[in-house]
Design a protein around this motif. Structure first.
Motif, PDB file in Angstrom:
ATOM      1  N   VAL A 153      26.582  -9.541  39.382  1.00 44.89           N
ATOM      2  CA  VAL A 153      27.753  -8.674  39.304  1.00 44.89           C
ATOM      3  C   VAL A 153      28.627  -8.773  40.555  1.00 44.89           C
ATOM      4  O   VAL A 153      29.852  -8.910  40.446  1.00 44.89           O
ATOM      5  CB  VAL A 153      27.363  -7.199  39.003  1.00 44.89           C
ATOM      6  N   TRP A 154      28.036  -8.728  41.734  1.00 44.85           N
ATOM      7  CA  TRP A 154      28.845  -8.678  42.967  1.00 44.85           C
ATOM      8  C   TRP A 154      29.352 -10.054  43.362  1.00 44.85           C
ATOM      9  O   TRP A 154      30.500 -10.189  43.795  1.00 44.85           O
ATOM     10  CB  TRP A 154      28.050  -8.025  44.104  1.00 44.85           C
ATOM     11  N   GLU A 189      20.392  -4.598  38.569  1.00 40.38           N
ATOM     12  CA  GLU A 189      19.275  -4.546  37.618  1.00 40.38           C
ATOM     13  C   GLU A 189      19.703  -5.027  36.239  1.00 40.38           C
ATOM     14  O   GLU A 189      18.930  -5.677  35.550  1.00 40.38           O
ATOM     15  CB  GLU A 189      18.706  -3.127  37.535  1.00 40.38           C
ATOM     16  N   THR A 190      20.910  -4.721  35.833  1.00 36.15           N
ATOM     17  CA  THR A 190      21.396  -5.164  34.529  1.00 36.15           C
ATOM     18  C   THR A 190      22.205  -6.457  34.611  1.00 36.15           C
ATOM     19  O   THR A 190      22.326  -7.158  33.612  1.00 36.15           O
ATOM     20  CB  THR A 190      22.257  -4.069  33.849  1.00 36.15           C
ATOM     21  N   ILE A 250      22.791  -0.428  49.584  1.00 33.80           N
ATOM     22  CA  ILE A 250      21.631  -1.116  49.017  1.00 33.80           C
ATOM     23  C   ILE A 250      21.245  -0.491  47.678  1.00 33.80           C
ATOM     24  O   ILE A 250      21.080  -1.200  46.677  1.00 33.80           O
ATOM     25  CB  ILE A 250      20.447  -1.102  50.004  1.00 33.80           C
ATOM     26  N   GLU A 251      21.115   0.833  47.653  1.00 32.41           N
ATOM     27  CA  GLU A 251      20.666   1.507  46.435  1.00 32.41           C
ATOM     28  C   GLU A 251      21.654   1.284  45.288  1.00 32.41           C
ATOM     29  O   GLU A 251      21.267   0.920  44.179  1.00 32.41           O
ATOM     30  CB  GLU A 251      20.481   3.006  46.713  1.00 32.41           C
ATOM     31  N   TYR A 252      22.927   1.473  45.541  1.00 28.92           N
ATOM     32  CA  TYR A 252      23.945   1.314  44.501  1.00 28.92           C
ATOM     33  C   TYR A 252      24.047  -0.147  44.064  1.00 28.92           C
ATOM     34  O   TYR A 252      24.091  -0.447  42.871  1.00 28.92           O
ATOM     35  CB  TYR A 252      25.291   1.828  45.015  1.00 28.92           C
ATOM     36  N   GLY A 253      24.062  -1.044  45.041  1.00 28.00           N
ATOM     37  CA  GLY A 253      24.150  -2.471  44.729  1.00 28.00           C
ATOM     38  C   GLY A 253      22.973  -2.962  43.918  1.00 28.00           C
ATOM     39  O   GLY A 253      23.142  -3.674  42.921  1.00 28.00           O
ATOM     40  N   GLN A 254      21.763  -2.567  44.301  1.00 28.13           N
ATOM     41  CA  GLN A 254      20.554  -2.978  43.582  1.00 28.13           C
ATOM     42  C   GLN A 254      20.543  -2.384  42.173  1.00 28.13           C
ATOM     43  O   GLN A 254      20.136  -3.061  41.225  1.00 28.13           O
ATOM     44  CB  GLN A 254      19.302  -2.546  44.340  1.00 28.13           C
TER      45      GLN A 254
END
Length: 165
Positions: free
Chosen positions: A87-88, A82-83, A74-78
């Motif tokens: 992306v995913w 943000e930019t 969650i932390e890495y994906g979010q």
């Protein structure tokens, strides 16, 4: 070819279980995210679908070492979103589009982890009308995921499925 997108009321809604029941091939938005983390932090169960593993296994070399697999994902994906919010989903759709199996006839591809409106919108833009169907699973006892757009996804789903796990 058909593409089914599966969203749900939260963690443990049964998205992966439902996907296995309706599709020939299961794809994951988080696949590219997991691959990215596995390259940077090898030797951890980034691809586990086991809820206990995701909730209890701590990644000692990620962040301060207190993150579980789920928290790190969650932390890495979010952070990356943000930019670039797409992306995913873009990475997943690019892989799906390039897959040799996409040319092999009338398959049903299922994306089992849709969590954001932009993901549904991206897939609908990339494939012809009528090819993409979005299911939202309504599951008593699913763990709410406040960082995702579950209520909005429910509202735009082609079908809402009351699911008994």
């Amino acid at each position: 070819m058909k593409i089914y997108l599966i969203s749900g009321d939260g963690n443990g809604a049964g998205k992966s279980t439902f996907a296995r029941k309706i599709g020939d091939e299961i794809w994951s938005v988080a696949g590219a995210l997991r691959e990215d983390l596995a390259r940077q932090y090898p030797g951890h169960p980034w691809f586990s679908k086991d809820q206990d593993v995701k909730d209890k296994y701590r990644v000692p070399n990620y962040g301060d070492g207190k993150y579980t697999i789920r928290q790190a994902l969650i932390e890495y994906g979010q952070h990356k979103c943000e930019t670039d919010p797409e992306v995913w989903i873009r990475a997943m759709v690019d892989r799906l589009s390039q897959s040799a199996t996409i040319l092999s006839g009338a398959k049903v591809y299922v994306v089992d982890d849709v969590r954001k409106m932009c993901e549904v919108e991206h897939v609908r833009r990339r494939f012809p009308e009528g090819m993409v169907t979005h299911f939202h699973l309504i599951t008593d006892g699913a763990g709410k995921e406040p960082e995702y757009q579950n209520d909005e996804l429910r509202a735009i789903a082609d079908y809402q499925v009351k699911w008994q796990k």
